[in-house]
Enzyme design. Structure first.
Site, mmCIF file in Angstrom:
data_model
loop_
_atom_site.group_PDB
_atom_site.id
_atom_site.type_symbol
_atom_site.label_atom_id
_atom_site.label_comp_id
_atom_site.label_asym_id
_atom_site.label_seq_id
_atom_site.Cartn_x
_atom_site.Cartn_y
_atom_site.Cartn_z
ATOM 1 N N HIS A 96 41.646 -85.303 62.639
ATOM 2 C CA HIS A 96 42.771 -84.402 62.952
ATOM 3 C C HIS A 96 43.163 -84.771 64.383
ATOM 4 O O HIS A 96 42.315 -84.689 65.282
ATOM 5 C CB HIS A 96 42.309 -82.943 62.829
ATOM 6 C CG HIS A 96 43.362 -81.910 63.077
ATOM 7 N ND1 HIS A 96 43.630 -80.872 62.197
ATOM 8 C CD2 HIS A 96 44.213 -81.725 64.131
ATOM 9 C CE1 HIS A 96 44.600 -80.104 62.693
ATOM 10 N NE2 HIS A 96 44.957 -80.605 63.877
ATOM 11 N N GLY A 141 36.499 -94.961 68.046
ATOM 12 C CA GLY A 141 35.616 -93.823 68.287
ATOM 13 C C GLY A 141 36.109 -92.498 67.753
ATOM 14 O O GLY A 141 35.577 -91.447 68.109
ATOM 15 N N CYS A 162 38.734 -79.910 56.866
ATOM 16 C CA CYS A 162 38.972 -80.508 58.176
ATOM 17 C C CYS A 162 38.403 -79.581 59.249
ATOM 18 O O CYS A 162 38.790 -78.408 59.338
ATOM 19 C CB CYS A 162 40.473 -80.724 58.405
ATOM 20 S SG CYS A 162 40.878 -81.172 60.109
ATOM 21 N N HIS A 204 48.251 -80.320 60.467
ATOM 22 C CA HIS A 204 47.254 -81.373 60.263
ATOM 23 C C HIS A 204 47.930 -82.737 60.268
ATOM 24 O O HIS A 204 48.682 -83.080 59.345
ATOM 25 C CB HIS A 204 46.483 -81.165 58.951
ATOM 26 C CG HIS A 204 45.448 -82.219 58.721
ATOM 27 N ND1 HIS A 204 44.180 -82.134 59.244
ATOM 28 C CD2 HIS A 204 45.513 -83.405 58.081
ATOM 29 C CE1 HIS A 204 43.498 -83.219 58.908
ATOM 30 N NE2 HIS A 204 44.297 -84.010 58.197
ATOM 31 N N HIS A 213 41.866 -85.591 74.071
ATOM 32 C CA HIS A 213 40.810 -85.206 75.002
ATOM 33 C C HIS A 213 41.434 -85.105 76.390
ATOM 34 O O HIS A 213 42.213 -85.980 76.793
ATOM 35 C CB HIS A 213 39.742 -86.307 75.103
ATOM 36 C CG HIS A 213 38.962 -86.557 73.861
ATOM 37 N ND1 HIS A 213 37.684 -86.082 73.687
ATOM 38 C CD2 HIS A 213 39.250 -87.266 72.739
ATOM 39 C CE1 HIS A 213 37.216 -86.492 72.512
ATOM 40 N NE2 HIS A 213 38.139 -87.214 71.920
ATOM 41 N N ASP A 236 35.495 -78.971 74.491
ATOM 42 C CA ASP A 236 34.695 -79.872 73.669
ATOM 43 C C ASP A 236 33.241 -79.388 73.652
ATOM 44 O O ASP A 236 32.684 -78.995 74.682
ATOM 45 C CB ASP A 236 34.771 -81.309 74.222
ATOM 46 C CG ASP A 236 34.318 -82.346 73.206
ATOM 47 O OD1 ASP A 236 35.174 -83.124 72.733
ATOM 48 O OD2 ASP A 236 33.104 -82.375 72.883
ATOM 49 N N HIS A 277 43.826 -85.300 68.016
ATOM 50 C CA HIS A 277 43.395 -84.484 69.152
ATOM 51 C C HIS A 277 43.485 -85.308 70.419
ATOM 52 O O HIS A 277 43.246 -86.514 70.423
ATOM 53 C CB HIS A 277 41.976 -83.938 68.960
ATOM 54 C CG HIS A 277 40.952 -84.970 68.578
ATOM 55 N ND1 HIS A 277 40.861 -85.486 67.311
ATOM 56 C CD2 HIS A 277 39.968 -85.578 69.292
ATOM 57 C CE1 HIS A 277 39.874 -86.364 67.254
ATOM 58 N NE2 HIS A 277 39.312 -86.454 68.460
HETATM 59 P P1 AMP Z 1 36.656 -88.073 68.689
HETATM 60 O O1 AMP Z 1 35.265 -88.674 68.675
HETATM 61 O O2 AMP Z 1 37.627 -88.730 69.598
HETATM 62 O O3 AMP Z 1 37.184 -87.928 67.282
HETATM 63 O O4 AMP Z 1 36.489 -86.622 69.286
HETATM 64 C C1 AMP Z 1 35.956 -85.558 68.571
HETATM 65 C C2 AMP Z 1 35.421 -84.588 69.577
HETATM 66 O O5 AMP Z 1 35.232 -83.352 68.940
HETATM 67 C C3 AMP Z 1 34.085 -84.997 70.193
HETATM 68 O O6 AMP Z 1 34.235 -85.123 71.605
HETATM 69 C C4 AMP Z 1 33.151 -83.848 69.799
HETATM 70 O O7 AMP Z 1 32.227 -83.519 70.809
HETATM 71 C C5 AMP Z 1 34.141 -82.727 69.539
HETATM 72 N N1 AMP Z 1 33.666 -81.698 68.627
HETATM 73 C C6 AMP Z 1 33.061 -81.875 67.425
HETATM 74 N N2 AMP Z 1 32.800 -80.678 66.858
HETATM 75 C C7 AMP Z 1 33.260 -79.730 67.703
HETATM 76 C C8 AMP Z 1 33.289 -78.300 67.686
HETATM 77 N N3 AMP Z 1 32.789 -77.592 66.658
HETATM 78 N N4 AMP Z 1 33.822 -77.649 68.751
HETATM 79 C C9 AMP Z 1 34.319 -78.357 69.795
HETATM 80 N N5 AMP Z 1 34.338 -79.690 69.867
HETATM 81 C C10 AMP Z 1 33.812 -80.384 68.845
HETATM 82 ZN ZN ZN Z 2 43.078 -80.714 60.215
#
Ligand code: AMP
Ligand code: ZN
Length: 112
Positions: free
Chosen positions: A96, A91, A3, A45, A100, A29, A98
Site C-alpha cells: 500500500h 525494500g 492489506c 488503496h 516514509h 513507524d 506509503h
Molecule cells: P516498506 O518496507 O518500505 O514497505 O515500509 C513498511 C514500513 O511499515 C516499515 O518501516 C515497517 O516498520 C512499518 N510497519 C509495519 N507494520 C506496521 C504497523 N503495524 N504500524 C506501523 N508501522 C508498521
Molecule cells: Zn491498502
C-alpha cells in the site's frame, strides 16, 4: 482486502496516529529508523509508486503538503528525508503506497 495499511486506516489494527484528513493518514513507524520516523499513506488503496497515474497523482502532491506541515509541527526544521520503496528489490514490504518521513539525525547517502 487483506492489506495491513487499509486495516490501520480503518482502525481495525491500532496505530500511533499523527494526522488524518479525508485523503490521507499519517502514523509513526512501528520500527523507527530515525528519531522521527512516520509514514503517510493515501486512504485509497494504491499498491505502490508504480501505480501512480495522471488520474490518481493528486494525492501525491497533497501528501507532500501534509509532510511539510507535519515536519514543521514536529520541529524537524528543514531537514528531513521522504522515501517511498517500490517493489521487493527496493525494500517494499507493505503493498500500500506509503511515504516514509525520516528526521532528527544525519542521514547517509546513498541508501543501501
Ligand atoms: P516498506 O518496507 O518500505 O514497505 O515500509 C513498511 C514500513 O511499515 C516499515 O518501516 C515497517 O516498520 C512499518 N510497519 C509495519 N507494520 C506496521 C504497523 N503495524 N504500524 C506501523 N508501522 C508498521
Ligand atoms: Zn491498502
Amino acid at each position: 482486502m487483506d492489506c495491513l495499511f487499509c486495516k490501520i486506516i480503518a482502525g481495525e489494527i491500532p496505530s500511533n496516529k499523527l494526522y488524518e484528513d479525508q485523503q490521507c493518514y499519517a502514523f509513526y513507524d512501528i520500527d523507527p529508523q530515525a528519531p522521527v520516523h512516520f509514514l503517510v499513506v493515501p486512504k485509497a488503496h494504491i499498491t505502490g509508486a508504480n501505480q501512480i497515474t495522471d488520474e490518481n497523482s493528486g494525492i501525491v502532491g497533497h501528501i507532500f503538503g501534509v509532510i511539510a506541515k507535519l515536519t514543521k509541527e514536529l520541529g524537524c526544521g528543514d531537514d528531513f528525508r521522504v522515501v517511498t520503496n517500490c517493489g521487493p528489490m527496493a525494500g517494499q514490504t507493505v503493498g500500500h503506497l506509503h511515504f516514509h518521513v525520516l528526521a532528527g539525525r544525519s542521514l547517509a547517502w546513498p541508501p543501501g
